[in-house]
Scaffold this motif. Structure first.
Motif, short mmCIF file in Angstrom:
data_model
loop_
_atom_site.label_atom_id
_atom_site.label_comp_id
_atom_site.label_asym_id
_atom_site.label_seq_id
_atom_site.Cartn_x
_atom_site.Cartn_y
_atom_site.Cartn_z
N HIS A 15 0.83 -1.20 0.00
CA HIS A 15 0.00 0.00 0.00
C HIS A 15 0.87 1.25 0.00
N LYS A 16 1.84 1.31 0.88
CA LYS A 16 2.69 2.50 0.98
C LYS A 16 3.50 2.69 -0.30
N SER A 17 4.00 1.60 -0.84
CA SER A 17 4.77 1.67 -2.07
C SER A 17 3.95 2.25 -3.22
N LEU A 18 2.73 1.76 -3.38
CA LEU A 18 1.87 2.25 -4.46
C LEU A 18 1.33 3.64 -4.17
N ALA A 19 0.95 3.90 -2.93
CA ALA A 19 0.38 5.21 -2.59
C ALA A 19 1.39 6.32 -2.82
N CYS A 20 2.65 6.07 -2.51
CA CYS A 20 3.65 7.13 -2.65
C CYS A 20 4.10 7.35 -4.09
N ARG A 21 3.65 6.54 -5.00
CA ARG A 21 3.92 6.81 -6.42
C ARG A 21 3.10 8.01 -6.89
N CYS A 22 2.14 8.44 -6.09
CA CYS A 22 1.31 9.58 -6.46
C CYS A 22 2.13 10.84 -6.68
N GLN A 23 3.25 10.96 -5.99
CA GLN A 23 4.12 12.13 -6.16
C GLN A 23 4.67 12.16 -7.58
N GLU A 24 5.07 11.03 -8.09
CA GLU A 24 5.58 10.95 -9.47
C GLU A 24 4.49 11.23 -10.49
N LEU A 25 3.24 11.00 -10.11
CA LEU A 25 2.11 11.24 -11.01
C LEU A 25 1.60 12.68 -10.92
N GLY A 26 2.26 13.51 -10.13
CA GLY A 26 1.91 14.92 -10.05
C GLY A 26 0.77 15.24 -9.11
N LEU A 27 0.53 14.40 -8.11
CA LEU A 27 -0.59 14.63 -7.20
C LEU A 27 -0.19 15.35 -5.92
N GLY A 28 1.04 15.85 -5.84
CA GLY A 28 1.46 16.64 -4.70
C GLY A 28 2.40 15.90 -3.78
N GLU A 29 3.09 16.67 -2.95
CA GLU A 29 4.10 16.12 -2.05
C GLU A 29 3.50 15.36 -0.86
N GLN A 30 2.30 15.71 -0.45
CA GLN A 30 1.69 15.11 0.74
C GLN A 30 0.64 14.05 0.41
N CYS A 31 0.60 13.60 -0.84
CA CYS A 31 -0.48 12.70 -1.27
C CYS A 31 -0.40 11.29 -0.67
N CYS A 32 0.74 10.91 -0.11
CA CYS A 32 0.83 9.53 0.41
C CYS A 32 1.02 9.51 1.92
N THR A 33 0.69 10.59 2.57
CA THR A 33 0.87 10.63 4.02
C THR A 33 -0.48 10.80 4.72
N GLY A 34 -0.53 10.39 5.95
CA GLY A 34 -1.73 10.59 6.76
C GLY A 34 -2.84 9.60 6.46
N ASP A 35 -3.99 9.89 7.02
CA ASP A 35 -5.15 9.00 6.90
C ASP A 35 -5.75 8.96 5.50
#
Length: 71
Positions: A15-35
Motif C-alpha cells: 500500500h505504501k509503495s503504491l500510494a507514494c507513487r502519487c508524487q511521481e504522477l503529479g498529485l502533490g508532495e503530501q499525497c501519500c501521508t496521513g489518513d
C-alpha cells in the motif's frame, strides 16, 4: 481487519509503495501521508484521455500490476 495497523506487513508495504507513487504522477508532495493516503488509479484506464504524465502513468501501471501479483 479492524484497522490498517493490523494488516499483515506485506499489505502495508505494498500500500505504501503504491500510494507514494502519487508524487511521481503529479498529485502533490503530501499525497501519500496521513489518513487520506490512497493508491492512485491514474493510468489504469486505457480508454481515458492521455495526460501530460503518460509515461509516468504507464510505468505506474506496470508497477501496480507487479505489486498486486506479488500479494
Amino acid at each position: 481487519y479492524a484497522s490498517f495497523d493490523v494488516l499483515p506487513w506485506v499489505y502495508i508495504v505494498v500500500h505504501k509503495s503504491l500510494a507514494c507513487r502519487c508524487q511521481e504522477l503529479g498529485l502533490g508532495e503530501q499525497c501519500c501521508t496521513g489518513d487520506n493516503a490512497e493508491i492512485p488509479l491514474l493510468g489504469l484506464d486505457e480508454s481515458a484521455n492521455p495526460s501530460r504524465n503518460a509515461e509516468e502513468e504507464e510505468e505506474y501501471k506496470d508497477v501496480f500490476c507487479q505489486q498486486i501479483a506479488y500479494i
